[in-house]
Scaffold this motif. Structure first.
Motif, mmCIF file in Angstrom:
data_model
loop_
_atom_site.group_PDB
_atom_site.id
_atom_site.type_symbol
_atom_site.label_atom_id
_atom_site.label_comp_id
_atom_site.label_asym_id
_atom_site.label_seq_id
_atom_site.Cartn_x
_atom_site.Cartn_y
_atom_site.Cartn_z
ATOM 1 N N VAL A 144 0.847 -1.197 0.000
ATOM 2 C CA VAL A 144 0.000 0.000 0.000
ATOM 3 C C VAL A 144 0.879 1.242 0.000
ATOM 4 O O VAL A 144 1.726 1.413 0.888
ATOM 5 C CB VAL A 144 -0.920 0.017 1.234
ATOM 6 N N PRO A 145 0.715 2.144 -0.986
ATOM 7 C CA PRO A 145 1.575 3.329 -1.083
ATOM 8 C C PRO A 145 1.543 4.178 0.182
ATOM 9 O O PRO A 145 0.480 4.480 0.721
ATOM 10 C CB PRO A 145 0.970 4.096 -2.270
ATOM 11 N N GLY A 146 2.724 4.552 0.668
ATOM 12 C CA GLY A 146 2.826 5.415 1.833
ATOM 13 C C GLY A 146 2.767 4.673 3.154
ATOM 14 O O GLY A 146 3.249 5.162 4.176
ATOM 15 N N ILE A 147 2.165 3.482 3.162
ATOM 16 C CA ILE A 147 2.058 2.706 4.395
ATOM 17 C C ILE A 147 3.195 1.701 4.494
ATOM 18 O O ILE A 147 3.886 1.619 5.503
ATOM 19 C CB ILE A 147 0.704 1.961 4.462
ATOM 20 N N PHE A 148 3.381 0.936 3.414
ATOM 21 C CA PHE A 148 4.441 -0.058 3.385
ATOM 22 C C PHE A 148 5.576 0.392 2.474
ATOM 23 O O PHE A 148 5.338 0.992 1.421
ATOM 24 C CB PHE A 148 3.898 -1.403 2.891
ATOM 25 N N GLU A 149 6.770 0.094 2.878
ATOM 26 C CA GLU A 149 7.945 0.418 2.072
ATOM 27 C C GLU A 149 7.892 -0.330 0.743
ATOM 28 O O GLU A 149 7.638 -1.536 0.720
ATOM 29 C CB GLU A 149 9.204 0.017 2.838
ATOM 30 N N PRO A 150 8.090 0.363 -0.393
ATOM 31 C CA PRO A 150 8.030 -0.300 -1.701
ATOM 32 C C PRO A 150 9.078 -1.406 -1.826
ATOM 33 O O PRO A 150 10.116 -1.378 -1.178
ATOM 34 C CB PRO A 150 8.329 0.834 -2.692
ATOM 35 N N THR A 151 8.759 -2.384 -2.657
ATOM 36 C CA THR A 151 9.686 -3.470 -2.911
ATOM 37 C C THR A 151 10.027 -3.503 -4.393
ATOM 38 O O THR A 151 9.424 -2.774 -5.189
ATOM 39 C CB THR A 151 9.090 -4.822 -2.469
ATOM 40 N N TYR A 152 10.981 -4.327 -4.764
ATOM 41 C CA TYR A 152 11.393 -4.427 -6.164
ATOM 42 C C TYR A 152 11.119 -5.830 -6.681
ATOM 43 O O TYR A 152 11.324 -6.819 -5.973
ATOM 44 C CB TYR A 152 12.888 -4.107 -6.306
ATOM 45 N N LEU A 153 10.671 -5.892 -7.911
ATOM 46 C CA LEU A 153 10.419 -7.166 -8.573
ATOM 47 C C LEU A 153 10.836 -7.016 -10.024
ATOM 48 O O LEU A 153 10.443 -6.049 -10.691
ATOM 49 C CB LEU A 153 8.931 -7.521 -8.479
ATOM 50 N N CYS A 154 11.640 -7.935 -10.512
ATOM 51 C CA CYS A 154 12.148 -7.867 -11.894
ATOM 52 C C CYS A 154 12.850 -6.538 -12.157
ATOM 53 O O CYS A 154 12.751 -5.966 -13.249
ATOM 54 C CB CYS A 154 11.004 -8.061 -12.888
ATOM 55 N N GLY A 155 13.540 -6.016 -11.139
ATOM 56 C CA GLY A 155 14.284 -4.777 -11.298
ATOM 57 C C GLY A 155 13.439 -3.531 -11.306
ATOM 58 O O GLY A 155 13.934 -2.438 -11.616
ATOM 59 N N THR A 156 12.158 -3.644 -10.945
ATOM 60 C CA THR A 156 11.231 -2.521 -10.986
ATOM 61 C C THR A 156 10.613 -2.294 -9.614
ATOM 62 O O THR A 156 10.250 -3.249 -8.919
ATOM 63 C CB THR A 156 10.103 -2.793 -12.004
ATOM 64 N N LYS A 157 10.475 -1.032 -9.210
ATOM 65 C CA LYS A 157 9.798 -0.724 -7.956
ATOM 66 C C LYS A 157 8.298 -0.938 -8.145
ATOM 67 O O LYS A 157 7.690 -0.387 -9.052
ATOM 68 C CB LYS A 157 10.073 0.721 -7.540
ATOM 69 N N VAL A 158 7.713 -1.760 -7.279
ATOM 70 C CA VAL A 158 6.300 -2.108 -7.433
ATOM 71 C C VAL A 158 5.499 -1.710 -6.198
ATOM 72 O O VAL A 158 6.020 -1.658 -5.081
ATOM 73 C CB VAL A 158 6.105 -3.612 -7.724
ATOM 74 N N LEU A 159 4.210 -1.456 -6.430
ATOM 75 C CA LEU A 159 3.283 -1.062 -5.379
ATOM 76 C C LEU A 159 2.015 -1.912 -5.456
ATOM 77 O O LEU A 159 1.905 -2.806 -6.297
ATOM 78 C CB LEU A 159 2.939 0.426 -5.508
ATOM 79 N N ASP A 160 1.076 -1.594 -4.602
ATOM 80 C CA ASP A 160 -0.183 -2.323 -4.473
ATOM 81 C C ASP A 160 -0.907 -2.499 -5.804
ATOM 82 O O ASP A 160 -1.091 -1.541 -6.561
ATOM 83 C CB ASP A 160 -1.080 -1.552 -3.498
ATOM 84 N N GLY A 161 -1.350 -3.732 -6.077
ATOM 85 C CA GLY A 161 -2.035 -4.018 -7.332
ATOM 86 C C GLY A 161 -3.339 -3.279 -7.496
ATOM 87 O O GLY A 161 -3.821 -3.074 -8.615
ATOM 88 N N GLY A 162 -3.942 -2.851 -6.369
ATOM 89 C CA GLY A 162 -5.201 -2.128 -6.428
ATOM 90 C C GLY A 162 -5.096 -0.731 -6.990
ATOM 91 O O GLY A 162 -6.124 -0.087 -7.245
ATOM 92 N N VAL A 163 -3.886 -0.238 -7.209
ATOM 93 C CA VAL A 163 -3.709 1.114 -7.762
ATOM 94 C C VAL A 163 -4.406 1.250 -9.109
ATOM 95 O O VAL A 163 -5.143 2.212 -9.357
ATOM 96 C CB VAL A 163 -2.209 1.460 -7.898
ATOM 97 N N LEU A 164 -4.211 0.294 -10.002
ATOM 98 C CA LEU A 164 -4.819 0.353 -11.334
ATOM 99 C C LEU A 164 -5.784 -0.783 -11.617
ATOM 100 O O LEU A 164 -6.616 -0.680 -12.511
ATOM 101 C CB LEU A 164 -3.733 0.354 -12.421
#
Length: 259
Positions: free
Chosen positions: A143-163
């Protein structure tokens, strides 16, 4: 082929377990599950165990354990969001997912699963269907702002519910010709302050996206839940209320299955 889409929504994800109870009751064989955020947690557990009661047991036990160790407030001030990069560190919440999924891989699941996260660099949804569950589901729940972002496949990823809060389209793209969706109704919150206004605008945006994703579904379980996403202390009552709603839909669901 039957697919199941599970909406993002924090503690409201416990309503999905009520949907799973009906699937078990009618012995519905799913070809694929797609989930965002909390929907990814529930979907991944069901893909692992194939049993709604086991999903509830694992999810609820881990939530209670996590809440004892960490303070996750049901509301967050704008001040906190401004001065902090994240309220909960990656190391803290990684343990939650590690206990749930261990080293299980997508290839070991009983049912095919796709997990949706948000690619914050390319501004698009990222669909994950291989590798370790713990990495994929954690990414989907950031969740943006609540949990620290993580990386997957070299990309910073966030909560799937965003889009993609309800990933029905991902099921359609993968050949599912009958799609069951599990989601929750939310009222647009009143706003007296600018912070409340931002929250209301976010809810309006989410509902517009949700309307489009719902149109793809062939049968929808919708649950009325008035709760903040982080009120995990209410998980049991939220599940029980959802179960009543699901059971009231049995005849309608049975008719759908007979078509």
């Amino acid at each position: 082929m039957v697919g199941l889409a599970l909406e993002a929504g924090g503690v409201k994800g416990f309503t999905h377990v009520a949907t799973l109870k009906l699937l078990d009751m009618y012995d519905v064989r799913l070809s694929m599950i797609a989930g965002s955020s909390a929907g990814a947690i529930v979907g991944a557990l069901y893909a692992m165990y194939g049993d709604a009661d086991k999903v509830y047991e694992e999810f609820s036990t881990n939530v209670v354990s996590f809440m004892k160790d960490k303070s996750l407030k049901s509301s967050v001030s704008m001040f906190e969001l401004v001065i902090k990069k994240a309220l909960i560190s990656l190391d803290d919440y990684y343990q939650f997912f590690k206990v749930l999924f261990g080293k299980t891989k997508f290839s070991q699941l009983k049912t095919k699963l796709v997990v949706v996260a948000f690619d914050s660099e390319n501004h698009e949804s990222m669909v994950i269907d291989e590798g370790f569950l713990v990495d994929a589901v954690l990414a989907s729940c950031t969740v943006p702002g609540i949990f620290e972002p993580t990386y997957l496949c070299g990309t910073k990823v966030l909560d799937g519910g965003v889009l993609s809060p309800l990933p029905t389209e991902e099921l359609k793209k993968r050949g599912m010709d009958r799609i069951i969706a599990s989601l929750f109704n939310e009222e647009i919150p009143d706003y007296q302050t600018q912070f409340n206004l931002l929250s209301a605008l976010d809810s309006i945006k989410n509902q517009e996206i949700l309307k489009q994703e719902m149109q793809i579904a062939d049968f929808v379980f919708d649950y009325t839940v008035q709760a903040e996403w982080s009120e995990f202390e209410r998980h049991e009552s939220i599940y029980n209320e959802a179960l009543k709603i699901a059971m009231d839909r049995r005849d309608e669901f049975e008719n759908f299955l007979r078509r």
